[in-house]
Design a protein around this motif. Structure first.
Motif, PDB file in Angstrom:
ATOM      1  N   PRO A  19      24.526  44.830  25.562  1.00 52.87           N
ATOM      2  CA  PRO A  19      24.990  44.599  26.937  1.00 52.87           C
ATOM      3  C   PRO A  19      26.506  44.767  27.050  1.00 52.87           C
ATOM      4  O   PRO A  19      27.208  44.757  26.045  1.00 52.87           O
ATOM      5  CB  PRO A  19      24.589  43.143  27.183  1.00 52.87           C
ATOM      6  N   ASN A  20      26.957  44.959  28.255  1.00 55.49           N
ATOM      7  CA  ASN A  20      28.393  45.057  28.552  1.00 55.49           C
ATOM      8  C   ASN A  20      29.039  46.292  27.920  1.00 55.49           C
ATOM      9  O   ASN A  20      30.187  46.250  27.476  1.00 55.49           O
ATOM     10  CB  ASN A  20      29.121  43.791  28.108  1.00 55.49           C
ATOM     11  N   ALA A  21      28.304  47.391  27.889  1.00 55.74           N
ATOM     12  CA  ALA A  21      28.832  48.639  27.335  1.00 55.74           C
ATOM     13  C   ALA A  21      29.969  49.154  28.201  1.00 55.74           C
ATOM     14  O   ALA A  21      29.955  49.012  29.434  1.00 55.74           O
ATOM     15  CB  ALA A  21      27.731  49.688  27.248  1.00 55.74           C
ATOM     16  N   TRP A  22      30.949  49.783  27.567  1.00 51.78           N
ATOM     17  CA  TRP A  22      32.092  50.312  28.303  1.00 51.78           C
ATOM     18  C   TRP A  22      31.688  51.321  29.373  1.00 51.78           C
ATOM     19  O   TRP A  22      32.237  51.282  30.490  1.00 51.78           O
ATOM     20  CB  TRP A  22      33.104  50.913  27.326  1.00 51.78           C
ATOM     21  N   PRO A  23      30.747  52.253  29.128  1.00 47.82           N
ATOM     22  CA  PRO A  23      30.369  53.181  30.205  1.00 47.82           C
ATOM     23  C   PRO A  23      29.877  52.475  31.465  1.00 47.82           C
ATOM     24  O   PRO A  23      30.066  52.988  32.569  1.00 47.82           O
ATOM     25  CB  PRO A  23      29.268  54.029  29.568  1.00 47.82           C
ATOM     26  N   ASP A  24      29.265  51.302  31.318  1.00 49.30           N
ATOM     27  CA  ASP A  24      28.809  50.548  32.473  1.00 49.30           C
ATOM     28  C   ASP A  24      29.962  49.806  33.146  1.00 49.30           C
ATOM     29  O   ASP A  24      29.971  49.629  34.369  1.00 49.30           O
ATOM     30  CB  ASP A  24      27.734  49.536  32.066  1.00 49.30           C
ATOM     31  N   ARG A  25      30.915  49.377  32.348  1.00 49.61           N
ATOM     32  CA  ARG A  25      32.002  48.556  32.872  1.00 49.61           C
ATOM     33  C   ARG A  25      33.181  49.377  33.394  1.00 49.61           C
ATOM     34  O   ARG A  25      33.943  48.907  34.241  1.00 49.61           O
ATOM     35  CB  ARG A  25      32.512  47.603  31.780  1.00 49.61           C
ATOM     36  N   ARG A  26      33.317  50.575  32.882  1.00 49.86           N
ATOM     37  CA  ARG A  26      34.488  51.396  33.216  1.00 49.86           C
ATOM     38  C   ARG A  26      34.717  51.532  34.718  1.00 49.86           C
ATOM     39  O   ARG A  26      35.849  51.308  35.187  1.00 49.86           O
ATOM     40  CB  ARG A  26      34.352  52.763  32.555  1.00 49.86           C
ATOM     41  N   PRO A  27      33.698  51.890  35.524  1.00 49.96           N
ATOM     42  CA  PRO A  27      33.971  52.023  36.959  1.00 49.96           C
ATOM     43  C   PRO A  27      34.361  50.718  37.620  1.00 49.96           C
ATOM     44  O   PRO A  27      35.151  50.705  38.569  1.00 49.96           O
ATOM     45  CB  PRO A  27      32.655  52.580  37.527  1.00 49.96           C
ATOM     46  N   LEU A  28      33.840  49.585  37.118  1.00 51.34           N
ATOM     47  CA  LEU A  28      34.203  48.289  37.680  1.00 51.34           C
ATOM     48  C   LEU A  28      35.659  47.951  37.363  1.00 51.34           C
ATOM     49  O   LEU A  28      36.397  47.453  38.218  1.00 51.34           O
ATOM     50  CB  LEU A  28      33.284  47.193  37.131  1.00 51.34           C
ATOM     51  N   VAL A  29      36.068  48.221  36.120  1.00 49.66           N
ATOM     52  CA  VAL A  29      37.454  47.955  35.735  1.00 49.66           C
ATOM     53  C   VAL A  29      38.412  48.777  36.595  1.00 49.66           C
ATOM     54  O   VAL A  29      39.400  48.267  37.135  1.00 49.66           O
ATOM     55  CB  VAL A  29      37.671  48.251  34.235  1.00 49.66           C
ATOM     56  N   SER A  30      38.109  50.064  36.727  1.00 49.43           N
ATOM     57  CA  SER A  30      38.987  50.943  37.497  1.00 49.43           C
ATOM     58  C   SER A  30      39.035  50.529  38.968  1.00 49.43           C
ATOM     59  O   SER A  30      40.108  50.521  39.589  1.00 49.43           O
ATOM     60  CB  SER A  30      38.515  52.397  37.374  1.00 49.43           C
ATOM     61  N   GLU A  31      37.876  50.176  39.530  1.00 50.32           N
ATOM     62  CA  GLU A  31      37.831  49.754  40.928  1.00 50.32           C
ATOM     63  C   GLU A  31      38.616  48.459  41.120  1.00 50.32           C
ATOM     64  O   GLU A  31      39.324  48.288  42.125  1.00 50.32           O
ATOM     65  CB  GLU A  31      36.381  49.562  41.359  1.00 50.32           C
ATOM     66  N   CYS A  32      38.510  47.576  40.166  1.00 49.36           N
ATOM     67  CA  CYS A  32      39.224  46.306  40.248  1.00 49.36           C
ATOM     68  C   CYS A  32      40.727  46.535  40.242  1.00 49.36           C
ATOM     69  O   CYS A  32      41.462  45.961  41.072  1.00 49.36           O
ATOM     70  CB  CYS A  32      38.812  45.420  39.078  1.00 49.36           C
ATOM     71  N   ILE A  33      41.210  47.368  39.336  1.00 45.28           N
ATOM     72  CA  ILE A  33      42.649  47.631  39.260  1.00 45.28           C
ATOM     73  C   ILE A  33      43.133  48.332  40.515  1.00 45.28           C
ATOM     74  O   ILE A  33      44.194  47.997  41.060  1.00 45.28           O
ATOM     75  CB  ILE A  33      42.981  48.438  37.997  1.00 45.28           C
ATOM     76  N   ARG A  34      42.357  49.287  41.013  1.00 42.90           N
ATOM     77  CA  ARG A  34      42.755  49.952  42.263  1.00 42.90           C
ATOM     78  C   ARG A  34      42.829  48.958  43.411  1.00 42.90           C
ATOM     79  O   ARG A  34      43.710  49.059  44.279  1.00 42.90           O
ATOM     80  CB  ARG A  34      41.779  51.082  42.590  1.00 42.90           C
ATOM     81  N   GLY A  35      41.907  48.005  43.439  1.00 39.19           N
ATOM     82  CA  GLY A  35      41.917  47.015  44.508  1.00 39.19           C
ATOM     83  C   GLY A  35      43.146  46.123  44.462  1.00 39.19           C
ATOM     84  O   GLY A  35      43.709  45.768  45.500  1.00 39.19           O
ATOM     85  N   ILE A  36      43.557  45.753  43.261  1.00 39.83           N
ATOM     86  CA  ILE A  36      44.761  44.920  43.104  1.00 39.83           C
ATOM     87  C   ILE A  36      46.013  45.734  43.389  1.00 39.83           C
ATOM     88  O   ILE A  36      46.986  45.229  43.925  1.00 39.83           O
ATOM     89  CB  ILE A  36      44.796  44.316  41.690  1.00 39.83           C
ATOM     90  N   ASP A  37      45.995  47.000  42.989  1.00 45.23           N
ATOM     91  CA  ASP A  37      47.082  47.930  43.285  1.00 45.23           C
ATOM     92  C   ASP A  37      48.403  47.502  42.629  1.00 45.23           C
ATOM     93  O   ASP A  37      49.437  47.408  43.301  1.00 45.23           O
ATOM     94  CB  ASP A  37      47.255  48.057  44.797  1.00 45.23           C
ATOM     95  N   PRO A  38      48.408  47.270  41.309  1.00 41.43           N
ATOM     96  CA  PRO A  38      49.638  46.812  40.666  1.00 41.43           C
ATOM     97  C   PRO A  38      50.674  47.926  40.555  1.00 41.43           C
ATOM     98  O   PRO A  38      50.341  49.113  40.579  1.00 41.43           O
ATOM     99  CB  PRO A  38      49.157  46.382  39.276  1.00 41.43           C
ATOM    100  N   ASP A  39      51.928  47.515  40.399  1.00 42.35           N
ATOM    101  CA  ASP A  39      52.998  48.466  40.132  1.00 42.35           C
ATOM    102  C   ASP A  39      53.119  48.749  38.642  1.00 42.35           C
ATOM    103  O   ASP A  39      53.357  49.884  38.229  1.00 42.35           O
ATOM    104  CB  ASP A  39      54.326  47.925  40.666  1.00 42.35           C
ATOM    105  N   VAL A  40      52.963  47.727  37.841  1.00 44.20           N
ATOM    106  CA  VAL A  40      53.041  47.857  36.390  1.00 44.20           C
ATOM    107  C   VAL A  40      52.061  46.851  35.799  1.00 44.20           C
ATOM    108  O   VAL A  40      51.907  45.742  36.328  1.00 44.20           O
ATOM    109  CB  VAL A  40      54.484  47.627  35.883  1.00 44.20           C
ATOM    110  N   PHE A  41      51.360  47.252  34.745  1.00 45.24           N
ATOM    111  CA  PHE A  41      50.412  46.310  34.158  1.00 45.24           C
ATOM    112  C   PHE A  41      50.221  46.577  32.669  1.00 45.24           C
ATOM    113  O   PHE A  41      50.418  47.688  32.178  1.00 45.24           O
ATOM    114  CB  PHE A  41      49.068  46.308  34.895  1.00 45.24           C
ATOM    115  N   GLY A  42      49.852  45.522  31.971  1.00 46.38           N
ATOM    116  CA  GLY A  42      49.565  45.598  30.550  1.00 46.38           C
ATOM    117  C   GLY A  42      48.096  45.333  30.299  1.00 46.38           C
ATOM    118  O   GLY A  42      47.506  44.427  30.913  1.00 46.38           O
TER     119      GLY A  42
END
Length: 278
Positions: A33-56
């Motif tokens: 469970p929790n494979a990266w191919p399944d999580r990748r679009p969620l991670v990217s969508e989450c970061i786009r939603g937050i819209d950071p200027d710089v992140f680690g």
């Protein structure tokens, strides 16, 4: 997708404000469970939603960081595998390439021999490191340092010595420029000597406690991919700062869809402005 973006994100950001994010991606597993191919679009969508200027980010493997960069074309990134080159997990630093210019960057390891690649001397089996960048903000012509790290998850002595090493290296900069320190510290804020070394007795301020407004209060920043409430207030992911800046807002953001968390950590975000800015 359940993306509990803070209500105050609807307000327009002042031009001198930085949206700063730290996010442990959880290393890329190819199978469930929790494979990266399944999580990748969620991670990217989450970061786009937050819209950071710089992140680690923490724990990202080379292909994982490259795929994230492909999903987020507005950003460039700097990093090095903790085992050297492209090997091992990255403490990658992502930044808006149209706004920021990296003026210098480097890496060091959290050990008694910090300039030795992949070194570890404090009993921890996983190599731990820091990636740092000094940026020029082209919009404001201001400079700042951005440091990203990941402390050990098992050895308290390693966490304490890591905090001491980072504190000494930051103090050795002898700079008046702001320094932003983000990461997964594997230590509960306010209840661990590593936090005391960096914040209570150290040069840093915790953006979460200093922020004028907060959302996600009471959440643990580690969710372990478990469903249900994640309350208890255990913040092990921090955005710290020093210098003539202040935190106006901070948030812990829940990112999940149909019970699938984007990562086993929640992203932590802070909005940072020059102290005294209007």
């Amino acid at each position: 997708m359940m993306l509990a973006l803070p209500r105050f994100m609807d307000a327009a950001n002042p031009s001198d404000e930085l949206c700063v994010l730290t996010y442990n991606l959880r290393y890329a597993s190819p199978s469930g469970p929790n494979a990266w191919p399944d999580r990748r679009p969620l991670v990217s969508e989450c970061i786009r939603g937050i819209d950071p200027d710089v992140f680690g980010t923490q724990e990202g493997l080379y292909h994982q960081v490259k795929e994230l960069a492909s999903d987020l074309p507005a950003y460039d990134w700097i990093g090095l595998g903790r085992d050297g080159g492209s090997k091992g997990e990255f403490m990658a630093v992502f930044y808006r390439k149209d706004r920021f210019e990296p003026l210098e960057y480097d890496h060091f390891w959290l050990s008694d021999t910090p300039d030795v690649v992949a070194s570890t001397t404090w009993g921890n089996s996983n190599r731990r490191m820091v990636t740092w960048v000094r940026f020029l903000d082209r919009e404001t012509q201001r400079q700042f340092h951005f440091w990203n790290t990941h402390f050990d998850h098992q050895i308290q002595e390693a966490r304490e010595k890591s905090a001491t090493l980072i504190r000494r290296r930051v103090e050795a900069l002898e700079t008046e420029l702001p320094v932003l320190l983000v990461g997964d510290f594997n230590a509960r804020a306010g209840d661990n000597q590593a936090y005391t070394t960096l914040v209570d007795d150290g040069p840093f301020t915790d953006s979460w406690t200093a922020a004028e407004a907060r959302e996600g209060e009471g959440l643990n920043t580690f969710n372990g991919f478990r469903s249900g409430a994640h309350t208890g207030g255990s913040r092990i992911d921090w955005v710290l700062f020093k210098g003539a800046v202040k935190a106006t807002r901070a948030a812990i953001v829940v990112c999940e869809r149909d019970g699938q968390h984007a990562s086993d950590h929640f992203p932590v975000v802070a909005w940072i402005r020059p102290d005294g800015g209007e």
